[in-house]
Design a protein around this motif. Sequence first.
Motif, PDB file in Angstrom:
ATOM      1  N   GLU A 300       0.818  -1.204   0.000  1.00 54.07           N
ATOM      2  CA  GLU A 300       0.000   0.000   0.000  1.00 54.07           C
ATOM      3  C   GLU A 300       0.858   1.262   0.000  1.00 54.07           C
ATOM      4  OE1 GLU A 300      -3.757   0.383   1.487  1.00 54.07           O
ATOM      5  OE2 GLU A 300      -3.863  -1.572   2.454  1.00 54.07           O
ATOM      6  N   ASN A 301       0.520   2.180  -0.905  1.00 53.88           N
ATOM      7  CA  ASN A 301       1.228   3.442  -1.113  1.00 53.88           C
ATOM      8  C   ASN A 301       2.597   3.268  -1.751  1.00 53.88           C
ATOM      9  OD1 ASN A 301      -0.875   4.287   0.956  1.00 53.88           O
ATOM     10  ND2 ASN A 301       0.083   6.246   0.518  1.00 53.88           N
ATOM     11  N   ASN A 302       3.034   2.014  -1.899  1.00 52.94           N
ATOM     12  CA  ASN A 302       4.314   1.724  -2.549  1.00 52.94           C
ATOM     13  C   ASN A 302       5.441   2.597  -1.979  1.00 52.94           C
ATOM     14  OD1 ASN A 302       5.941   0.365  -4.410  1.00 52.94           O
ATOM     15  ND2 ASN A 302       5.682   1.954  -5.969  1.00 52.94           N
ATOM     16  N   ASN A 314       2.826  10.118   6.583  1.00 54.76           N
ATOM     17  CA  ASN A 314       1.937  11.257   6.828  1.00 54.76           C
ATOM     18  C   ASN A 314       0.493  10.980   6.450  1.00 54.76           C
ATOM     19  OD1 ASN A 314       4.040  12.917   7.785  1.00 54.76           O
ATOM     20  ND2 ASN A 314       4.618  13.471   5.701  1.00 54.76           N
ATOM     21  N   ARG A 315       0.179   9.749   6.061  1.00 51.46           N
ATOM     22  CA  ARG A 315      -1.197   9.337   5.777  1.00 51.46           C
ATOM     23  C   ARG A 315      -1.864  10.214   4.706  1.00 51.46           C
ATOM     24  NH1 ARG A 315      -3.958   6.684  10.008  1.00 51.46           N
ATOM     25  NH2 ARG A 315      -5.761   7.981   9.546  1.00 51.46           N
ATOM     26  N   GLU A 316      -1.093  10.621   3.711  1.00 49.19           N
ATOM     27  CA  GLU A 316      -1.637  11.509   2.683  1.00 49.19           C
ATOM     28  C   GLU A 316      -2.741  10.845   1.869  1.00 49.19           C
ATOM     29  OE1 GLU A 316       1.535  13.062   0.324  1.00 49.19           O
ATOM     30  OE2 GLU A 316       2.552  14.001   2.041  1.00 49.19           O
ATOM     31  N   GLN A 317      -2.756   9.530   1.858  1.00 48.23           N
ATOM     32  CA  GLN A 317      -3.792   8.791   1.129  1.00 48.23           C
ATOM     33  C   GLN A 317      -5.193   9.176   1.592  1.00 48.23           C
ATOM     34  OE1 GLN A 317      -3.319   4.477   0.929  1.00 48.23           O
ATOM     35  NE2 GLN A 317      -5.432   4.219   1.542  1.00 48.23           N
ATOM     36  N   TYR A 318      -5.331   9.520   2.878  1.00 50.62           N
ATOM     37  CA  TYR A 318      -6.650   9.788   3.444  1.00 50.62           C
ATOM     38  C   TYR A 318      -7.045  11.264   3.361  1.00 50.62           C
ATOM     39  CZ  TYR A 318      -5.674   5.171   5.286  1.00 50.62           C
ATOM     40  OH  TYR A 318      -5.345   3.845   5.399  1.00 50.62           O
ATOM     41  N   GLY A 319      -6.183  12.084   2.747  1.00 52.19           N
ATOM     42  CA  GLY A 319      -6.513  13.494   2.644  1.00 52.19           C
ATOM     43  C   GLY A 319      -6.305  14.199   3.984  1.00 52.19           C
ATOM     44  N   TRP A 553      -0.738   5.110  -7.172  1.00 54.74           N
ATOM     45  CA  TRP A 553       0.118   3.949  -6.899  1.00 54.74           C
ATOM     46  C   TRP A 553      -0.645   2.641  -7.035  1.00 54.74           C
ATOM     47  CZ3 TRP A 553      -1.586   0.827  -3.014  1.00 54.74           C
ATOM     48  CH2 TRP A 553      -2.449   1.385  -2.087  1.00 54.74           C
ATOM     49  N   TYR A 554      -1.914   2.618  -6.632  1.00 55.84           N
ATOM     50  CA  TYR A 554      -2.693   1.386  -6.720  1.00 55.84           C
ATOM     51  C   TYR A 554      -3.027   1.056  -8.175  1.00 55.84           C
ATOM     52  CZ  TYR A 554      -6.344  -2.047  -5.652  1.00 55.84           C
ATOM     53  OH  TYR A 554      -7.104  -3.191  -5.578  1.00 55.84           O
ATOM     54  N   ILE A 555      -3.368   2.075  -8.945  1.00 50.89           N
ATOM     55  CA  ILE A 555      -3.644   1.856 -10.373  1.00 50.89           C
ATOM     56  C   ILE A 555      -2.399   1.300 -11.055  1.00 50.89           C
ATOM     57  CG2 ILE A 555      -4.219   3.005 -12.548  1.00 50.89           C
ATOM     58  CD1 ILE A 555      -5.833   5.043 -10.864  1.00 50.89           C
ATOM     59  N   GLU A 556      -1.236   1.847 -10.709  1.00 45.06           N
ATOM     60  CA  GLU A 556       0.014   1.368 -11.302  1.00 45.06           C
ATOM     61  C   GLU A 556       0.281  -0.090 -10.934  1.00 45.06           C
ATOM     62  OE1 GLU A 556       4.673   2.851 -11.653  1.00 45.06           O
ATOM     63  OE2 GLU A 556       3.449   3.465  -9.941  1.00 45.06           O
ATOM     64  N   GLN A 557       0.017  -0.463  -9.677  1.00 49.17           N
ATOM     65  CA  GLN A 557       0.220  -1.854  -9.274  1.00 49.17           C
ATOM     66  C   GLN A 557      -0.743  -2.793  -9.998  1.00 49.17           C
ATOM     67  OE1 GLN A 557      -0.014  -1.991  -4.998  1.00 49.17           O
ATOM     68  NE2 GLN A 557       1.899  -0.886  -4.701  1.00 49.17           N
ATOM     69  N   LEU A 558      -1.989  -2.374 -10.143  1.00 49.84           N
ATOM     70  CA  LEU A 558      -2.943  -3.201 -10.878  1.00 49.84           C
ATOM     71  C   LEU A 558      -2.496  -3.405 -12.326  1.00 49.84           C
ATOM     72  CD1 LEU A 558      -6.361  -1.716  -9.666  1.00 49.84           C
ATOM     73  CD2 LEU A 558      -5.357  -3.895  -8.977  1.00 49.84           C
ATOM     74  N   ARG A 559      -1.935  -2.365 -12.883  1.00 52.55           N
ATOM     75  CA  ARG A 559      -1.502  -2.420 -14.285  1.00 52.55           C
ATOM     76  C   ARG A 559      -0.262  -3.279 -14.489  1.00 52.55           C
ATOM     77  NH1 ARG A 559       1.121   2.894 -16.724  1.00 52.55           N
ATOM     78  NH2 ARG A 559       2.772   2.044 -15.392  1.00 52.55           N
TER      79      ARG A 559
END
Length: 879
Positions: A300-302, A314-319, A553-559
């Motif tokens: 997660e977040n790579n 810094n938990r930027e994923q959650y805004g 990052w998640y889209i890139e991992q899926l790809r």
Amino acid sequence: MDWIKTNRIVAGIVFVITLIIYTMTVAPTVSFWDCGEFIATAYKMAVPHPPGSPLFLLVGRVFSLLPISDDIAFRINIISVIASALTIMLLYLSIVHLMRELKGGTLQTSEDWQMAIFSGIIGALSFAFTHSFWFNSAEAEVYASSMLFTSLLVWLSLVWAEKHEEENNEKYLLMIAYLIGLAISVHLLNVLAIPFVAMVYYYKRHTFSVPGFFKMTFVTILVMAVIYPGVVKYLPLTAKNGFLNLFLIFGVVFATAFYAVRKRKHLLSFAMLSLTLIMIGYSSYAMIYIRSNLNPTIDENNPETVKNFLSYINREQYGEHSSLDRTAVWKSSPNGKKYKSVGEFFWKYQVDKMYIRYFLWQFVGMDPGSGRWNWQFLGLPFLIGLLGIYYHFRHDPKHALAVLALFFATGLAIILYLNQPDPQPRERDYSYVGSFFAFSIWIGLGFAGTIEMIRDALKDKKPLGSGVMLAVFALFMIAAPVQMLAKNFHTHNRTGNYVASDYAYNMLMSCEPGGLLFTNGDNDTFPLWYMQEVEGIRKDVRIINLSLLNTDWYIEQLRDLEPRVPMTISDDMLKNIGPMPWEPREVTLKVPARVADSTLREYSSVYGIQNVKTPREIKFRVDPTFVTGPYKLLRVQDYMILNIIAANRWKRPVYFATTVPQENMVGGLREYMRMEGLVMKLVPFKNWIIDPNRLERNLMHTYRYRFDNPDVYFNKGTISLLQNYRTAFIQLSEYYARVERDKKKVAEVLDYMHAQIPDDVIPWSVKYLSGYYDALNVFVDSSYADTMLTRHYSKTRLTEAARVLLVRLQMPEQAAMLAQKIFEEDPKNGELVGLLVNAYEFSGKLDKAIAVLDTWLKERPEDKSALQMKKSLERRLKK
């Protein structure tokens, strides 16, 4: 009598008792929410959601290797069991220490020792059986381990207070510093115990004065700021331009500590050694960076670069939202309109609902069905705690203030800092367990206060004696911990609860090989990750989490990672991914000939329909999914759904979990979903509700069900989730009833459903489903309608069954029988009157339909539609 040895023995007994009870009630396998992710990432040494818990993962990996069970999840669940039992033991010891401080620093008489030990037992065991702490003890989550660190900090500070005049007493404080560093690698909540430690230190080293107290408060805030955000957030920033800077800072701090020790500069050496130990403990976060660079399947977040690692920490994923701007949070909350002002929002929601309600759950009582607090415990633990507060502040105000600081910092202070919007995706009571820990100290001291009151009431003020002490102890044990244990045991016993494991297994087994499965969020994704990564089930199915699908990052991992998800998105597009302008439009997706032909044959064979037009494309409307001011936007996740489906070109089967809400399925795409159990498959035919063959195979031959034990407790949320199974069974039964008119097959499906999901274990929580079930039973055996009437079913259930019989199953006579019964009890229900009239009409009993209308019109002669309907029926009757 050697009371010190007795105290240690009692502490061991408290540990063993709670260890046994927690082991009896621990979850036998994976649970919902974060548990599946933590187990999977611990087992595979992968990277969980930010900000991560590397120390918990390392310990989890060790426990996953212990041969104590065949189930890996159970092995890691045991971490919480042991951590919780140790926490209770340390709470017991802390209460005894506080009694020692209250008595002037020493327990001299047998009565004092008995009072301290009994207080410790009552307070510790009361906390042991509070709702939130007990819940955390039963699953692989970080909160039990986090509380272990909090209890260690409290206990060690009190041990130091006892030994503060001994040589080398600072070793306890240095140990606290190291534990704070380690604790950060489990959860940041432990930093909130620092005010307690600081106040205990202040009282032993300084004479109390108002200026001195404010100075201590300032220093405490400064220390907390050095740790967070200082060490936690800003220390990794030094590695932004290379790790050399980070190593230099470590070197400078360590060298300064070494210099201060050599030069006997006491304060500087203590500060630098403490900082060094905190940094050493915190260094376990290197595990996240190291493992991410090895590209594990969950990453997660790579965070394999410094930039990504800082974003992760810094938990930027959650805004972000301001901790101070409460007005902005109130106005932006989906439920913000419920509150007239920001003050009302703060008090009614953030304070009352999101803290006071949770607090009362623990010590007054909880209704697990509604989520409200009740008087289950008669308020006795709460009242004892209030007595303890009074006693503590009266006899030892300094340490009472320290406990109050712990209570506030781990409770209401979190409310002030988080500034939570309404609603939250789940209950957040686990965040405030530290304040429940602090209040339990006062429950223990409430016993001591009662003993003192009894002794003061006696004129001679002689020692009470063991008999009176034991009697009061027994009374308080029954009033608090024993009562809480007895009334909470069933709802906190996870024995036999395999819902999350079986639900994940069944969802994966619903998919064809190589399927793409869209899931909604954490709760329906993490158990799937556990099933794939730990148990190795259906790793060919690619899970696509819609909430994470908004991140680059998640889209890139899926790809890029196997099994790859087809999509047409470049690296340049990923760098600028975000909500995009979108006007309402119709989206068209072509259907390849091979798919169209095979699907057509399948559709025709199932429904026996000939001359069906071959599907060459699917069309559906997509409206903006995010509107802000004049801007109409499409969320990233919605765009990616369209992108993936278009790029896939029907090569791999596409599924959505049944837990994905309508608004997350991109407009009219839902019309092309076919129910196949716990998943819905994307098909080229619109409104192809089910495939009976696949649905029957999944429900009756593939799925695992373990709901046959009436002693197993399932909470309201779980019962609601399990209705998804019944929905699938009902749809299959309805197909056999409505399309094939096969009573034997309907009976077979219903009997199997009832055997696997019995009513006495999993109640019907969706009204229309129970109505369908009753109607289908009437279809199998019309005499079941008489049975329903004799069982005195509710009006709602009878009405729903009558509606299904009339509209879906074309059984108007039976529908009329049920509707007539309700009409006799509720003749003023207009909707019911219409249903009953139609039932009589379609069963050919026009005279009875007219009689119903006559009854209705006596009270409402001006109802024109009823008059017109009556005239129409009368004309037909005359013919």
